[in-house]
Enzyme design. Sequence first.
Site, PDB file in Angstrom:
ATOM      1  CB  ALA A   1      -0.892  -0.012   1.232  1.00  0.00           C
TER       2      ALA A   1
ATOM      3  CD  GLU B   1       1.711  -5.501   5.717  1.00  0.00           C
ATOM      4  OE1 GLU B   1       2.501  -6.421   6.047  1.00  0.00           O
ATOM      5  OE2 GLU B   1       0.962  -5.573   4.736  1.00  0.00           O
TER       6      GLU B   1
HETATM    7  N1  CO8 Z   1       4.560   3.237  -0.727  1.00  0.00           N
HETATM    8  C1  CO8 Z   1       4.951   4.392  -1.266  1.00  0.00           C
HETATM    9  N2  CO8 Z   1       6.115   4.548  -1.942  1.00  0.00           N
HETATM   10  C2  CO8 Z   1       6.905   3.477  -2.062  1.00  0.00           C
HETATM   11  C3  CO8 Z   1       6.557   2.224  -1.511  1.00  0.00           C
HETATM   12  C4  CO8 Z   1       5.303   2.114  -0.822  1.00  0.00           C
HETATM   13  N3  CO8 Z   1       4.874   0.956  -0.291  1.00  0.00           N
HETATM   14  N4  CO8 Z   1       7.564   1.353  -1.774  1.00  0.00           N
HETATM   15  C5  CO8 Z   1       8.484   2.025  -2.470  1.00  0.00           C
HETATM   16  N5  CO8 Z   1       8.103   3.310  -2.645  1.00  0.00           N
HETATM   17  C6  CO8 Z   1       8.814   4.380  -3.343  1.00  0.00           C
HETATM   18  C7  CO8 Z   1       9.994   4.879  -2.522  1.00  0.00           C
HETATM   19  O1  CO8 Z   1       9.571   5.807  -1.558  1.00  0.00           O
HETATM   20  C8  CO8 Z   1      10.859   5.473  -3.602  1.00  0.00           C
HETATM   21  O2  CO8 Z   1      10.338   6.739  -3.939  1.00  0.00           O
HETATM   22  P1  CO8 Z   1      11.338   7.980  -4.243  1.00  0.00           P
HETATM   23  O3  CO8 Z   1      12.153   7.538  -5.425  1.00  0.00           O
HETATM   24  O4  CO8 Z   1      10.413   9.106  -4.538  1.00  0.00           O
HETATM   25  O5  CO8 Z   1      12.172   8.149  -3.016  1.00  0.00           O
HETATM   26  C9  CO8 Z   1      10.639   4.559  -4.787  1.00  0.00           C
HETATM   27  O6  CO8 Z   1       9.408   3.860  -4.527  1.00  0.00           O
HETATM   28  C10 CO8 Z   1      11.739   3.519  -4.949  1.00  0.00           C
HETATM   29  O7  CO8 Z   1      11.863   2.821  -3.725  1.00  0.00           O
HETATM   30  P2  CO8 Z   1      13.260   2.653  -2.955  1.00  0.00           P
HETATM   31  O8  CO8 Z   1      14.173   3.778  -3.280  1.00  0.00           O
HETATM   32  O9  CO8 Z   1      12.952   2.402  -1.517  1.00  0.00           O
HETATM   33  O10 CO8 Z   1      13.816   1.335  -3.656  1.00  0.00           O
HETATM   34  P3  CO8 Z   1      14.832   0.266  -3.032  1.00  0.00           P
HETATM   35  O11 CO8 Z   1      15.246  -0.611  -4.149  1.00  0.00           O
HETATM   36  O12 CO8 Z   1      15.880   0.924  -2.232  1.00  0.00           O
HETATM   37  O13 CO8 Z   1      13.924  -0.601  -2.002  1.00  0.00           O
HETATM   38  C11 CO8 Z   1      11.972  -1.782  -1.318  1.00  0.00           C
HETATM   39  C12 CO8 Z   1      12.852  -1.381  -2.494  1.00  0.00           C
HETATM   40  C13 CO8 Z   1      12.702  -2.767  -0.408  1.00  0.00           C
HETATM   41  C14 CO8 Z   1      10.732  -2.466  -1.915  1.00  0.00           C
HETATM   42  C15 CO8 Z   1      11.556  -0.531  -0.505  1.00  0.00           C
HETATM   43  O14 CO8 Z   1      11.053   0.450  -1.411  1.00  0.00           O
HETATM   44  C16 CO8 Z   1      10.525  -0.775   0.540  1.00  0.00           C
HETATM   45  O15 CO8 Z   1      10.833  -1.299   1.579  1.00  0.00           O
HETATM   46  N6  CO8 Z   1       9.261  -0.349   0.285  1.00  0.00           N
HETATM   47  C17 CO8 Z   1       8.200  -0.445   1.237  1.00  0.00           C
HETATM   48  C18 CO8 Z   1       7.708  -1.852   1.379  1.00  0.00           C
HETATM   49  C19 CO8 Z   1       6.630  -1.946   2.422  1.00  0.00           C
HETATM   50  O16 CO8 Z   1       6.838  -1.658   3.584  1.00  0.00           O
HETATM   51  N7  CO8 Z   1       5.440  -2.346   1.992  1.00  0.00           N
HETATM   52  C20 CO8 Z   1       4.310  -2.520   2.869  1.00  0.00           C
HETATM   53  C21 CO8 Z   1       3.528  -1.276   2.969  1.00  0.00           C
HETATM   54  S1  CO8 Z   1       2.219  -1.382   4.159  1.00  0.00           S
HETATM   55  C22 CO8 Z   1       1.019  -2.256   3.402  1.00  0.00           C
HETATM   56  O17 CO8 Z   1       1.153  -2.671   2.278  1.00  0.00           O
HETATM   57  C23 CO8 Z   1      -0.217  -2.487   4.184  1.00  0.00           C
HETATM   58  C24 CO8 Z   1      -1.342  -3.014   3.317  1.00  0.00           C
HETATM   59  C25 CO8 Z   1      -2.673  -2.860   3.951  1.00  0.00           C
HETATM   60  C26 CO8 Z   1      -3.009  -1.466   4.249  1.00  0.00           C
HETATM   61  C27 CO8 Z   1      -4.292  -1.343   4.924  1.00  0.00           C
HETATM   62  C28 CO8 Z   1      -4.764   0.083   5.033  1.00  0.00           C
HETATM   63  C29 CO8 Z   1      -5.058   0.621   6.322  1.00  0.00           C
END
Ligand code: CO8
Length: 260
Positions: free
Chosen positions: A66, A134
């Site tokens: 998300a 999460e």
């Molecule tokens: N949301 C928003 N932006 C994101 C997300 C995300 N989940 N994941 C990546 N991005 C963005 C980064 O912020 C970055 O943006 P910018 O270039 O503007 O800085 C761009 O994508 C590239 O990401 P990274 O630079 O971080 O890329 P890396 O190769 O270094 O890392 C990862 C890749 C490991 C995937 C890393 O991006 C990461 O950890 N992302 C988050 C993963 C995560 O925590 N996902 C779970 C989110 S919570 C969720 O899904 C709950 C679902 C249910 C919700 C219920 C609602 C209440």
Amino acid sequence: MDDTPVRLARVGGIATLTIDRPAALNALNTAVLDALAAHVTALAVDPDLRVVVLTGAGTKSFVAGADISEMAALGPVGAQAFARRGHATLAALAGLPVPVIAAVNGFALGGGCELTLACDLVYAADTARFGQPEVKLGLIPGFGGTQRLARRVGAMRATEMVLGGRMVDATEAKAIGLVLDVFPAAELMERVLERARGIAAMGPLAVRAAKAVQALGLEAPLATANAFERDAFATLFDTRDAQAGMTAFLAKRPTSFEGR
Ligand code: CO8
């Protein structure tokens, strides 16, 4: 330029949906969820649809969860609405009358992993990684991950993933049943489409009936579930496809099904 965050491509009875927000690793924000829901609503009533394939744009990510920047601004009321939106979209996807296949081309984290759990079949690139991170954000899965993951891989493995936030690679994902098969990344889409075409060539009413009966049956006691099967089996004998399929077998020739 087409700027929808979810692209639809149709070849015959196979619809491919591509979540297309690569700058945010295809994270699910409200716009993506709404676009996905709109496609699913339209596909659900399409009688010529045979299979849906779901993938992410780019080579790095299927869906990285998300959208954390959208979630960070939410309070409990907004989070409830966001979770409801996600649950409704995933339930509609899972409830499509045809098989839904995930082609996981990279990160499938949080809501992205949950999206794969709403699919009937999951194939992954060898570069894919799955996880429910999460808890690292002080949250829990909110799009069904605490429930569907345990049903797919068993309670203890799901507990480890949800409580520890550890990512699993494609090989481990296959070993625990999160993924059916793993393909070299460059071959993923062709290999998945090959499987999709295989299903699309089968009797479409039979495929729909098999999916519906299995899905309903898994929620019911075994005797009730078997009764669903018996009825659906019998009903198919009233279709031209079943008559054509059995006649063609006996005549030792191939069948092409009409979906009637
Ligand atoms: N949301 C928003 N932006 C994101 C997300 C995300 N989940 N994941 C990546 N991005 C963005 C980064 O912020 C970055 O943006 P910018 O270039 O503007 O800085 C761009 O994508 C590239 O990401 P990274 O630079 O971080 O890329 P890396 O190769 O270094 O890392 C990862 C890749 C490991 C995937 C890393 O991006 C990461 O950890 N992302 C988050 C993963 C995560 O925590 N996902 C779970 C989110 S919570 C969720 O899904 C709950 C679902 C249910 C919700 C219920 C609602 C209440």
